[in-house]
Every structure is written in C-alpha cells, then in structure tokens.
Design a protein around this motif. Structure first.
Motif, PDB file in Angstrom:
ATOM      1  N   VAL A   1       0.838  -1.208   0.000  1.00 52.68           N
ATOM      2  CA  VAL A   1       0.000   0.000   0.000  1.00 52.68           C
ATOM      3  C   VAL A   1       0.869   1.253   0.000  1.00 52.68           C
ATOM      4  CG1 VAL A   1      -1.633   1.358   1.377  1.00 52.68           C
ATOM      5  CG2 VAL A   1      -1.980  -1.103   1.080  1.00 52.68           C
ATOM      6  N   ALA A   2       1.921   1.260   0.818  1.00 54.05           N
ATOM      7  CA  ALA A   2       2.829   2.411   0.861  1.00 54.05           C
ATOM      8  C   ALA A   2       3.474   2.641  -0.500  1.00 54.05           C
ATOM      9  CB  ALA A   2       3.890   2.196   1.928  1.00 54.05           C
ATOM     10  N   GLY A   3       3.897   1.565  -1.157  1.00 57.24           N
ATOM     11  CA  GLY A   3       4.504   1.697  -2.478  1.00 57.24           C
ATOM     12  C   GLY A   3       3.534   2.276  -3.491  1.00 57.24           C
ATOM     13  N   CYS A   4       2.274   1.821  -3.465  1.00 59.04           N
ATOM     14  CA  CYS A   4       1.264   2.349  -4.385  1.00 59.04           C
ATOM     15  C   CYS A   4       1.032   3.840  -4.164  1.00 59.04           C
ATOM     16  CB  CYS A   4      -0.050   1.594  -4.211  1.00 59.04           C
ATOM     17  SG  CYS A   4      -0.002  -0.122  -4.750  1.00 59.04           S
ATOM     18  N   LEU A   5       0.973   4.246  -2.902  1.00 61.76           N
ATOM     19  CA  LEU A   5       0.746   5.662  -2.610  1.00 61.76           C
ATOM     20  C   LEU A   5       1.938   6.512  -3.012  1.00 61.76           C
ATOM     21  CD1 LEU A   5      -1.040   5.366   0.851  1.00 61.76           C
ATOM     22  CD2 LEU A   5      -2.071   5.756  -1.394  1.00 61.76           C
ATOM     23  N   LEU A   6       3.151   5.989  -2.803  1.00 59.97           N
ATOM     24  CA  LEU A   6       4.343   6.730  -3.229  1.00 59.97           C
ATOM     25  C   LEU A   6       4.374   6.899  -4.741  1.00 59.97           C
ATOM     26  CD1 LEU A   6       7.079   5.194  -0.897  1.00 59.97           C
ATOM     27  CD2 LEU A   6       6.201   7.538  -0.850  1.00 59.97           C
ATOM     28  N   LEU A   7       3.849   5.915  -5.457  1.00 57.79           N
ATOM     29  CA  LEU A   7       3.798   5.986  -6.918  1.00 57.79           C
ATOM     30  C   LEU A   7       2.564   6.743  -7.412  1.00 57.79           C
ATOM     31  CD1 LEU A   7       4.894   2.334  -7.784  1.00 57.79           C
ATOM     32  CD2 LEU A   7       6.241   4.420  -8.096  1.00 57.79           C
ATOM     33  N   ARG A   8       1.786   7.276  -6.468  1.00 60.01           N
ATOM     34  CA  ARG A   8       0.567   8.023  -6.786  1.00 60.01           C
ATOM     35  C   ARG A   8      -0.422   7.167  -7.567  1.00 60.01           C
ATOM     36  NH1 ARG A   8       2.968  14.048  -8.427  1.00 60.01           N
ATOM     37  NH2 ARG A   8       4.071  14.414  -6.452  1.00 60.01           N
ATOM     38  N   ARG A   9      -0.645   5.979  -7.031  1.00 58.48           N
ATOM     39  CA  ARG A   9      -1.612   5.053  -7.609  1.00 58.48           C
ATOM     40  C   ARG A   9      -2.630   4.669  -6.530  1.00 58.48           C
ATOM     41  NH1 ARG A   9       0.494   6.720 -11.529  1.00 58.48           N
ATOM     42  NH2 ARG A   9       1.142   5.554 -13.403  1.00 58.48           N
ATOM     43  N   PRO A  10      -3.537   5.605  -6.186  1.00 58.66           N
ATOM     44  CA  PRO A  10      -4.489   5.330  -5.100  1.00 58.66           C
ATOM     45  C   PRO A  10      -5.402   4.153  -5.388  1.00 58.66           C
ATOM     46  CG  PRO A  10      -5.098   7.323  -6.304  1.00 58.66           C
ATOM     47  CD  PRO A  10      -3.724   6.959  -6.766  1.00 58.66           C
ATOM     48  N   ARG A  11      -5.777   3.989  -6.657  1.00 60.56           N
ATOM     49  CA  ARG A  11      -6.645   2.850  -6.971  1.00 60.56           C
ATOM     50  C   ARG A  11      -5.913   1.534  -6.710  1.00 60.56           C
ATOM     51  NH1 ARG A  11     -10.122   3.850 -12.531  1.00 60.56           N
ATOM     52  NH2 ARG A  11     -10.846   5.969 -12.072  1.00 60.56           N
ATOM     53  N   ALA A  12      -4.634   1.494  -7.023  1.00 57.09           N
ATOM     54  CA  ALA A  12      -3.854   0.281  -6.783  1.00 57.09           C
ATOM     55  C   ALA A  12      -3.759  -0.013  -5.296  1.00 57.09           C
ATOM     56  CB  ALA A  12      -2.456   0.417  -7.384  1.00 57.09           C
ATOM     57  N   ALA A  13      -3.645   1.040  -4.477  1.00 56.63           N
ATOM     58  CA  ALA A  13      -3.613   0.855  -3.026  1.00 56.63           C
ATOM     59  C   ALA A  13      -4.932   0.258  -2.532  1.00 56.63           C
ATOM     60  CB  ALA A  13      -3.339   2.187  -2.331  1.00 56.63           C
ATOM     61  N   VAL A  14      -6.040   0.756  -3.079  1.00 57.58           N
ATOM     62  CA  VAL A  14      -7.346   0.207  -2.719  1.00 57.58           C
ATOM     63  C   VAL A  14      -7.440  -1.252  -3.162  1.00 57.58           C
ATOM     64  CG1 VAL A  14      -9.832   0.372  -3.128  1.00 57.58           C
ATOM     65  CG2 VAL A  14      -8.481   2.446  -2.780  1.00 57.58           C
ATOM     66  N   LEU A  15      -6.906  -1.554  -4.348  1.00 59.48           N
ATOM     67  CA  LEU A  15      -6.944  -2.920  -4.863  1.00 59.48           C
ATOM     68  C   LEU A  15      -6.168  -3.868  -3.962  1.00 59.48           C
ATOM     69  CD1 LEU A  15      -7.661  -5.024  -7.004  1.00 59.48           C
ATOM     70  CD2 LEU A  15      -5.629  -4.306  -8.282  1.00 59.48           C
ATOM     71  N   VAL A  16      -5.021  -3.422  -3.444  1.00 57.00           N
ATOM     72  CA  VAL A  16      -4.227  -4.283  -2.572  1.00 57.00           C
ATOM     73  C   VAL A  16      -5.057  -4.736  -1.378  1.00 57.00           C
ATOM     74  CG1 VAL A  16      -2.268  -4.360  -0.975  1.00 57.00           C
ATOM     75  CG2 VAL A  16      -1.982  -3.366  -3.246  1.00 57.00           C
ATOM     76  N   VAL A  17      -5.720  -3.798  -0.740  1.00 60.19           N
ATOM     77  CA  VAL A  17      -6.498  -4.125   0.460  1.00 60.19           C
ATOM     78  C   VAL A  17      -7.731  -4.959   0.103  1.00 60.19           C
ATOM     79  CG1 VAL A  17      -7.780  -3.195   2.410  1.00 60.19           C
ATOM     80  CG2 VAL A  17      -5.673  -2.082   1.651  1.00 60.19           C
TER      81      VAL A  17
END
Length: 226
Positions: A84-100
């Motif tokens: 999730v931290a990596g997705c947010l650092l890459l500015r991919r909020p949807r990917a962070a949501v997908l991880v969870v």
C-alpha cells in the motif's frame, strides 16, 4: 479545471484476456471443489506429486518455513503495508485500494470455500483451497497489473507478465505448503485459481466504481459553474 483521471487498476489492454482467464479459473475452482468435497485423503493427482515434495529436510525445510511466514498474519500484514505504501508513493491510489480489497476478497473467498467444500487434512483442518497460495498469488497479480500500467505494456507483454508473476508466486508458496504438509497439491491449485478469478474481477469493480464517482463529481462541478 479538472485533474487527469486516475490510472486504471486493470489496464484496458488486458481486460478481455484476464476476463477469460478469470472465468476459466473460477470454473477450475468449482470443479476441484466438487471433486474433493468432503474428502480427507489425497486424490490421485496428489498421490503423484505429494511424496516427492512433502517432508523435506533442512535447508529446504527452512526455506519452506520462511516462505510460509509471509502468508501468516504477521508476515502478510507487513507485505500489505509495504504494498500500500509503495502504491501511494507511486501516486496510484486505486492500486492501493486494490491491494487491500483484493487480499480481503481472495483470502475471504478461500475461507468461505473451505467451509463449503469441507475437505480436510491431518484431522479436521480444512484445506481446500489454500489461502496462503491465494494470498501470494493475489499480491503478485496486483503487482504485475501495476507494473503493466506504469510501463505501458501491450496486451501480449502485459498478459505474459501477469501470468508469469502469478506462476512464480503461486509455485513458491504452494510448494512450501505441500512441503510442510499443510495442504495437498490440489488445494494449492485451487488457491492459485481462486486468486486468478478474484483479482481481475475486483480490479474491474474498483475501476468501474471510481469512474462512476469521478463522473458524478465532474457533472456536479459543471452544474455549480455560473
């Protein structure tokens, strides 16, 4: 002035192929579940594979234990937080949501199926499908989808990356589970297919929901303009 739409979690170039793969994977999970429902012994395929993998000795047993740790609650939580931290650092909020949501969907599906199928190993331990394998495969799939979008890979290259990532992660965790005697090989296959069925569907739902919300927000903004 409106911002650019957030990148899709399921790249458009992969939607058709991954949709087909997800459907076939769901069919495989169902067929295996029906075949092994209520069983407490290895099947014929398990009998071919299990003796060659189970009860390994050090150092390979140590490798299996280390791999298994990343599917346990503590190890899994560490991987999820890092992803999730990596997705947010890459500015991919949807990917962070997908991880969870993807992890919850994959592991939740295996938990539900275990109760429905009722296959056991070593007494009353529900075994089909393997949640550890589903978790590892799900994380690999989501990472591959993110990489495909970031690198702008086409349909062929993107599909190959997704499948290869799922195979490597699923095989590593699956072999560890069989080696430690926690699952039959067909349990592992069921867990792998569960992730292949769940993750593309979850990614598609996230994109669809996010696009609808963005569309409503844009419409509301236009109505508020003088």
């Amino acid at each position: 002035m409106t911002g650019r739409p957030a990148p899709a979690t399921l790249p458009p170039s992969l939607r058709v192929w991954l949709g087909l793969i997800a459907a076939l994977a769901a069919l495989a999970v169902t067929v295996l579940g029906v075949l092994y429902a209520g069983h407490s012994r290895p099947g014929r395929v398990d009998g071919w594979i299990q003796p060659a993998v189970e009860n390994v000795r050090p150092p390979w047993r140590n490798v299996a234990l280390a791999t298994d740790f990343w599917g346990e609650p503590a190890g899994a939580a560490m991987l999820i937080v890092a992803a999730v931290a990596g997705c947010l650092l890459l500015r991919r909020p949807r990917a962070a949501v997908l991880v969870v949501t993807g992890v919850c969907a994959a592991v939740g599906t295996t938990t539900l199926l275990k109760s429905l199928v009722g296959r056991t190993i070593h007494g009353d331990n529900l075994s089909y499908p393997s949640g550890h394998t589903a978790f590892a495969t799900a994380l690999a799939l989501m990472g591959a989808l993110l990489a495909t979008g970031r690198l702008g890979l086409g349909r062929t290259a993107g599909t190959l990356l997704v499948i290869a990532s799922a195979l490597v992660a699923g095989a590593a965790m699956g072999l560890a589970q069989v080696a430690l005697g926690a699952h039959y090989p067909t349990d592992v296959l069921g867990g792998w297919c569960t992730a292949l069925a769940v993750i593309p569907a979850t990614a598609w739902l996230i994109d669809r929901t996010a696009d609808r919300l963005a569309g409503r927000s844009a419409d509301a903004g236009r109505r508020e303009r003088p």
